[in-house]
Motif scaffolding. Structure first.
Motif, PDB file in Angstrom:
ATOM      1  N   GLU A  54      67.992 -55.837 -36.730  1.00 29.03           N
ATOM      2  CA  GLU A  54      69.220 -56.637 -36.636  1.00 29.03           C
ATOM      3  C   GLU A  54      69.559 -57.005 -35.193  1.00 29.03           C
ATOM      4  OE1 GLU A  54      70.374 -57.951 -39.328  1.00 29.03           O
ATOM      5  OE2 GLU A  54      69.005 -56.712 -40.495  1.00 29.03           O
ATOM      6  N   GLU A  55      69.035 -56.270 -34.216  1.00 30.22           N
ATOM      7  CA  GLU A  55      69.284 -56.585 -32.811  1.00 30.22           C
ATOM      8  C   GLU A  55      68.261 -57.579 -32.252  1.00 30.22           C
ATOM      9  OE1 GLU A  55      69.474 -52.898 -33.547  1.00 30.22           O
ATOM     10  OE2 GLU A  55      71.474 -53.603 -34.083  1.00 30.22           O
ATOM     11  N   MET A  56      67.202 -57.845 -33.003  1.00 30.08           N
ATOM     12  CA  MET A  56      66.173 -58.778 -32.535  1.00 30.08           C
ATOM     13  C   MET A  56      66.743 -60.197 -32.485  1.00 30.08           C
ATOM     14  SD  MET A  56      62.679 -57.804 -34.538  1.00 30.08           S
ATOM     15  CE  MET A  56      61.801 -56.290 -34.203  1.00 30.08           C
ATOM     16  N   PRO A  57      66.284 -60.990 -31.531  1.00 26.42           N
ATOM     17  CA  PRO A  57      66.668 -62.404 -31.530  1.00 26.42           C
ATOM     18  C   PRO A  57      66.225 -63.050 -32.851  1.00 26.42           C
ATOM     19  CG  PRO A  57      65.523 -61.829 -29.512  1.00 26.42           C
ATOM     20  CD  PRO A  57      65.397 -60.649 -30.426  1.00 26.42           C
ATOM     21  N   PRO A  58      66.982 -64.008 -33.354  1.00 26.61           N
ATOM     22  CA  PRO A  58      66.658 -64.612 -34.660  1.00 26.61           C
ATOM     23  C   PRO A  58      65.229 -65.127 -34.775  1.00 26.61           C
ATOM     24  CG  PRO A  58      68.811 -65.351 -33.920  1.00 26.61           C
ATOM     25  CD  PRO A  58      68.219 -64.551 -32.792  1.00 26.61           C
ATOM     26  N   VAL A  64      59.044 -61.540 -38.081  1.00 30.71           N
ATOM     27  CA  VAL A  64      58.779 -60.207 -38.635  1.00 30.71           C
ATOM     28  C   VAL A  64      59.069 -60.190 -40.137  1.00 30.71           C
ATOM     29  CG1 VAL A  64      59.598 -57.820 -38.623  1.00 30.71           C
ATOM     30  CG2 VAL A  64      59.106 -58.972 -36.464  1.00 30.71           C
ATOM     31  N   VAL A  65      60.192 -60.771 -40.531  1.00 26.93           N
ATOM     32  CA  VAL A  65      60.547 -60.797 -41.956  1.00 26.93           C
ATOM     33  C   VAL A  65      59.559 -61.669 -42.728  1.00 26.93           C
ATOM     34  CG1 VAL A  65      62.324 -61.409 -43.632  1.00 26.93           C
ATOM     35  CG2 VAL A  65      62.962 -60.243 -41.522  1.00 26.93           C
ATOM     36  N   ASP A  66      59.105 -62.754 -42.117  1.00 24.10           N
ATOM     37  CA  ASP A  66      58.109 -63.618 -42.765  1.00 24.10           C
ATOM     38  C   ASP A  66      56.821 -62.841 -43.037  1.00 24.10           C
ATOM     39  OD1 ASP A  66      57.230 -66.445 -43.519  1.00 24.10           O
ATOM     40  OD2 ASP A  66      55.701 -65.875 -42.058  1.00 24.10           O
ATOM     41  N   MET A  67      56.390 -62.051 -42.070  1.00 22.56           N
ATOM     42  CA  MET A  67      55.198 -61.230 -42.272  1.00 22.56           C
ATOM     43  C   MET A  67      55.414 -60.254 -43.433  1.00 22.56           C
ATOM     44  SD  MET A  67      52.706 -61.838 -39.941  1.00 22.56           S
ATOM     45  CE  MET A  67      51.802 -60.304 -39.719  1.00 22.56           C
ATOM     46  N   ARG A 114      55.591 -69.323 -33.262  1.00 22.22           N
ATOM     47  CA  ARG A 114      56.919 -68.787 -32.923  1.00 22.22           C
ATOM     48  C   ARG A 114      56.801 -67.588 -31.986  1.00 22.22           C
ATOM     49  NH1 ARG A 114      61.499 -70.240 -36.332  1.00 22.22           N
ATOM     50  NH2 ARG A 114      62.324 -68.150 -36.019  1.00 22.22           N
ATOM     51  N   LEU A 115      55.822 -66.738 -32.226  1.00 21.46           N
ATOM     52  CA  LEU A 115      55.620 -65.583 -31.348  1.00 21.46           C
ATOM     53  C   LEU A 115      55.185 -66.025 -29.950  1.00 21.46           C
ATOM     54  CD1 LEU A 115      53.918 -63.246 -33.933  1.00 21.46           C
ATOM     55  CD2 LEU A 115      56.069 -62.754 -32.747  1.00 21.46           C
ATOM     56  N   LEU A 116      54.291 -67.002 -29.879  1.00 24.53           N
ATOM     57  CA  LEU A 116      53.855 -67.504 -28.578  1.00 24.53           C
ATOM     58  C   LEU A 116      55.001 -68.196 -27.842  1.00 24.53           C
ATOM     59  CD1 LEU A 116      50.307 -68.860 -29.469  1.00 24.53           C
ATOM     60  CD2 LEU A 116      50.868 -66.805 -28.139  1.00 24.53           C
ATOM     61  N   ALA A 117      55.820 -68.941 -28.571  1.00 24.61           N
ATOM     62  CA  ALA A 117      56.968 -69.615 -27.948  1.00 24.61           C
ATOM     63  C   ALA A 117      57.958 -68.588 -27.420  1.00 24.61           C
ATOM     64  CB  ALA A 117      57.641 -70.545 -28.946  1.00 24.61           C
ATOM     65  N   TYR A 118      58.185 -67.518 -28.163  1.00 26.27           N
ATOM     66  CA  TYR A 118      59.112 -66.481 -27.707  1.00 26.27           C
ATOM     67  C   TYR A 118      58.559 -65.776 -26.468  1.00 26.27           C
ATOM     68  CZ  TYR A 118      62.552 -62.804 -27.745  1.00 26.27           C
ATOM     69  OH  TYR A 118      63.563 -61.954 -27.375  1.00 26.27           O
ATOM     70  N   ASP A 119      57.250 -65.525 -26.459  1.00 31.70           N
ATOM     71  CA  ASP A 119      56.616 -64.906 -25.298  1.00 31.70           C
ATOM     72  C   ASP A 119      56.767 -65.802 -24.069  1.00 31.70           C
ATOM     73  OD1 ASP A 119      54.791 -62.741 -24.215  1.00 31.70           O
ATOM     74  OD2 ASP A 119      53.576 -64.520 -23.812  1.00 31.70           O
ATOM     75  N   LEU A 120      56.536 -67.088 -24.229  1.00 34.29           N
ATOM     76  CA  LEU A 120      56.681 -68.034 -23.126  1.00 34.29           C
ATOM     77  C   LEU A 120      58.127 -68.092 -22.634  1.00 34.29           C
ATOM     78  CD1 LEU A 120      55.338 -70.130 -21.325  1.00 34.29           C
ATOM     79  CD2 LEU A 120      55.809 -71.836 -23.102  1.00 34.29           C
ATOM     80  N   TYR A 121      59.062 -68.087 -23.570  1.00 26.96           N
ATOM     81  CA  TYR A 121      60.482 -68.079 -23.201  1.00 26.96           C
ATOM     82  C   TYR A 121      60.799 -66.860 -22.330  1.00 26.96           C
ATOM     83  CZ  TYR A 121      65.348 -66.720 -23.734  1.00 26.96           C
ATOM     84  OH  TYR A 121      66.623 -66.278 -23.494  1.00 26.96           O
ATOM     85  N   LEU A 122      60.311 -65.693 -22.723  1.00 29.03           N
ATOM     86  CA  LEU A 122      60.592 -64.478 -21.949  1.00 29.03           C
ATOM     87  C   LEU A 122      59.951 -64.531 -20.565  1.00 29.03           C
ATOM     88  CD1 LEU A 122      60.297 -61.666 -24.633  1.00 29.03           C
ATOM     89  CD2 LEU A 122      62.374 -62.621 -23.614  1.00 29.03           C
ATOM     90  N   GLN A 123      58.744 -65.077 -20.473  1.00 33.35           N
ATOM     91  CA  GLN A 123      58.093 -65.217 -19.172  1.00 33.35           C
ATOM     92  C   GLN A 123      58.901 -66.130 -18.251  1.00 33.35           C
ATOM     93  OE1 GLN A 123      53.945 -66.348 -19.380  1.00 33.35           O
ATOM     94  NE2 GLN A 123      53.664 -65.126 -21.214  1.00 33.35           N
TER      95      GLN A 123
END
Length: 153
Positions: A54-58, A64-67, A114-123
């Motif tokens: 619940e604390e994870m960014p949407p 994760v829920v999709d998996m 989506r995972l790659l985009a989130y990783d890039l956002y964090l970088q």
């Protein structure tokens, strides 16, 4: 009708593929109800593996829920590399581990992207934070301040 559908079951077809093979129909409301039941099971299963879900960014929570939704709890638990990478914040690694056999290619691509985009956002966010700190004169933990403001003389 049953013979036609059973021979094609498990072939990873979209639901629309089976429409001409049957006259069985449910209402949109019933489809939504059934989806919500399955989604809530997937959400509960994901929470068991990721107590901080619940604390994870949407964006991250959705992947994760999709998996969990597409794999089911038993198979999802077997994706140890994916789970470990998400827990460690290694989202590019999680993207590499997110491929699911028997899932439509566009579904796998959606999750990976989506995972790659989130990783890039964090970088990018990390770079921005470092630049902001440098402008404010905050001492960087990994380089002496003289690296940024060398003394003359």
């Amino acid at each position: 009708m049953r013979e036609n559908i059973d021979t094609e079951a498990g072939e990873n077809y979209k639901a629309s593929h089976f429409e001409p093979l049957t006259d069985l129909r449910i209402s949109d409301a019933e489809a939504e109800r059934l989806y919500n039941l399955d989604y809530n099971v997937a959400l509960d299963d994901a929470r068991k593996i990721f107590p901080d879900l619940e604390e994870m960014p949407p964006m991250l929570k959705g992947t994760v829920v999709d998996m969990s939704y597409n794999l089911g709890a038993t198979k999802f638990k077997k994706y140890r590399n994916f789970i470990g990478a998400v827990k460690d914040g290694r989202y590019a690694d999680a993207a590499a581990e997110s491929f699911r056999g028997g899932v439509q290619p566009e579904r796998n691509s959606w999750t990976r992207d989506r995972l790659l985009a989130y990783d890039l956002y964090l970088q990018e966010k990390h770079k921005h934070d470092l630049l902001r700190q440098m402008r404010q004169g905050v001492d960087m933990p990994y380089l002496p301040q003289t690296e940024y403001w060398p003394r003359k003389g």
